[in-house]
Design a protein around this motif. Structure first.
Motif, PDB file in Angstrom:
ATOM      1  N   TRP A  80       3.073  14.102  -9.200  1.00 54.19           N
ATOM      2  CA  TRP A  80       2.786  12.802  -8.234  1.00 54.19           C
ATOM      3  C   TRP A  80       1.214  12.870  -8.115  1.00 54.19           C
ATOM      4  O   TRP A  80       0.442  13.382  -7.663  1.00 54.19           O
ATOM      5  N   GLN A  81       0.909  11.549  -8.441  1.00 54.73           N
ATOM      6  CA  GLN A  81      -0.696  11.068  -8.526  1.00 54.73           C
ATOM      7  C   GLN A  81      -0.714   9.742  -7.960  1.00 54.73           C
ATOM      8  O   GLN A  81      -0.326   8.895  -8.523  1.00 54.73           O
ATOM      9  N   ALA A  82      -1.100   9.566  -6.802  1.00 59.68           N
ATOM     10  CA  ALA A  82      -1.507   8.324  -5.923  1.00 59.68           C
ATOM     11  C   ALA A  82      -0.122   7.453  -6.181  1.00 59.68           C
ATOM     12  O   ALA A  82       0.976   7.836  -5.413  1.00 59.68           O
ATOM     13  N   GLU A  83       0.001   6.569  -6.991  1.00 61.73           N
ATOM     14  CA  GLU A  83       1.054   5.703  -6.956  1.00 61.73           C
ATOM     15  C   GLU A  83       2.016   5.732  -7.876  1.00 61.73           C
ATOM     16  O   GLU A  83       3.203   5.249  -8.403  1.00 61.73           O
ATOM     17  N   GLU A 129       0.689  -1.369   0.153  1.00 62.60           N
ATOM     18  CA  GLU A 129       0.049  -0.053   0.081  1.00 62.60           C
ATOM     19  C   GLU A 129       1.070   1.172  -0.006  1.00 62.60           C
ATOM     20  O   GLU A 129       1.962   1.230   0.535  1.00 62.60           O
TER      21      GLU A 129
END
Length: 319
Positions: free
Chosen positions: A168-171, A105
């Motif tokens: 930067w977008q989540a993963e 995660e």
């Protein structure tokens, strides 16, 4: 009775001198890209300035003729990249080509990402990845890796001048990296993921600069193939393009001729002549590039010289 096979027409090669800034496509090796460009330009002599992985795109300076004498300059120069990291996932190769080892995660903040990037800025130690072209006993490390053999690799010192967060977008994290030669961005991505605690692998890599040359004006192989031969030749930058950020020393006609013969030249300045490790040398004409040298004890000492024929060929091109 079988009909005879038609004979392949031989390409008439020619002497070309200059640097082509190629925007290498995904999936093609540096040597394959070089050979395609060399064929399109019908060049006699060509070389690239250091390998860019097939899974990477972007700037690949190609040297032709006299420019091949200065390919090491680009190889030794600092580089700039845009790298996209897949956070939360590690792979066997450190990039998207390998098998997934672990998925975790992703629960990080921008401040944590900035701190992780800062940790790897400056002089750092890197252990080269097994999936690399480094040689061990004459064989590339990736050959051992594909056989499941792990070779001990000593850490090497590299310098990361800067790491900037572009997106930067989540993963998915995209960073701009300026670094010294020999830096493995794949390893840097894995190290950032390790510090963040979620792991990461390199999902995309694009080289944007090598020394003083950038992607500005770089051309794709498809665009190169669509051009006429004259248009392709017009794209060639002079060999000194790779030395654009070096100091310059200009000589008169008599001194230039002596310099081209390999003789050391005594320089004079009322305030004295400082030692310089790298200098580009010219004759009296604006485009009369003669080669590279260094200055020590007031003497100009040649390192890499063009031949008189190469100098004249470049002057003719400039005219």
């Amino acid at each position: 009775m079988n009909a005879p096979k038609p004979q392949r027409q031989r390409i008439q090669r020619r002497a070309l001198h200059g640097v082509l800034l190629l925007d290498k496509p995904l999936g093609l090796s540096s040597n394959d890209a070089l050979q395609k460009a060399k064929w399109l330009l019908r060049a006699e002599k060509a070389g690239h300035t250091g390998t860019l992985d097939p899974l990477a795109t972007g700037l690949l300076p190609l040297c032709f003729g006299a420019a091949t004498k200065f390919s090491q300059v680009s190889l030794d120069a600092d580089k700039a990249y845009e790298a996209t990291l897949r956070l939360g996932q590690t792979t066997t190769t450190g990039d998207g080509e390998g098998e997934v080892l672990e998925t975790r995660e992703v629960a990080v903040t921008r401040a944590q990402i900035e701190a992780a990037c800062a940790q790897f800025t400056g002089l750092i130690s890197q252990v080269p990845p097994m999936y690399s072209a480094l040689k061990h006993e004459g064989k590339a490390l990736y050959d051992y890796a594909r056989q499941g053999i792990e070779i001990e690799r000593p850490a090497r010192q590299v310098t990361i001048h800067s790491i900037d967060i572009l997106d930067w977008q989540a993963e998915q994290l995209t960073i701009a990296v300026r670094c010294s030669k020999g830096t493995y961005i794949r390893t840097l991505g894995e190290d950032i993921g390790r510090v963040l605690g979620c792991g990461a692998h390199l999902s995309a890599l694009r080289r944007t600069a090598s020394g003083p040359v950038t992607l500005d004006g770089a051309i794709s192989l498809d665009a190169l193939a669509a051009m006429t031969e004259a248009e392709r030749e017009d794209l060639l930058r002079p060999p000194d393009a790779l030395l654009a950020d070096w100091p310059e020393q200009r000589l008169d006609a008599a001194e230039a001729a002596r310099f081209l013969s390999g003789l050391r030249r005594r320089l004079y300045s009322p305030s004295g002549v400082a030692d310089v490790s790298q200098v580009k040398v010219y004759g009296p004409e604006p485009q009369a590039f003669l080669g590279s040298a260094h200055i020590k004890g007031g003497e100009l000492i040649a390192d890499r010289l063009l031949s008189p024929q190469e100098v004249q060929a470049l002057l003719g091109t400039a005219a």
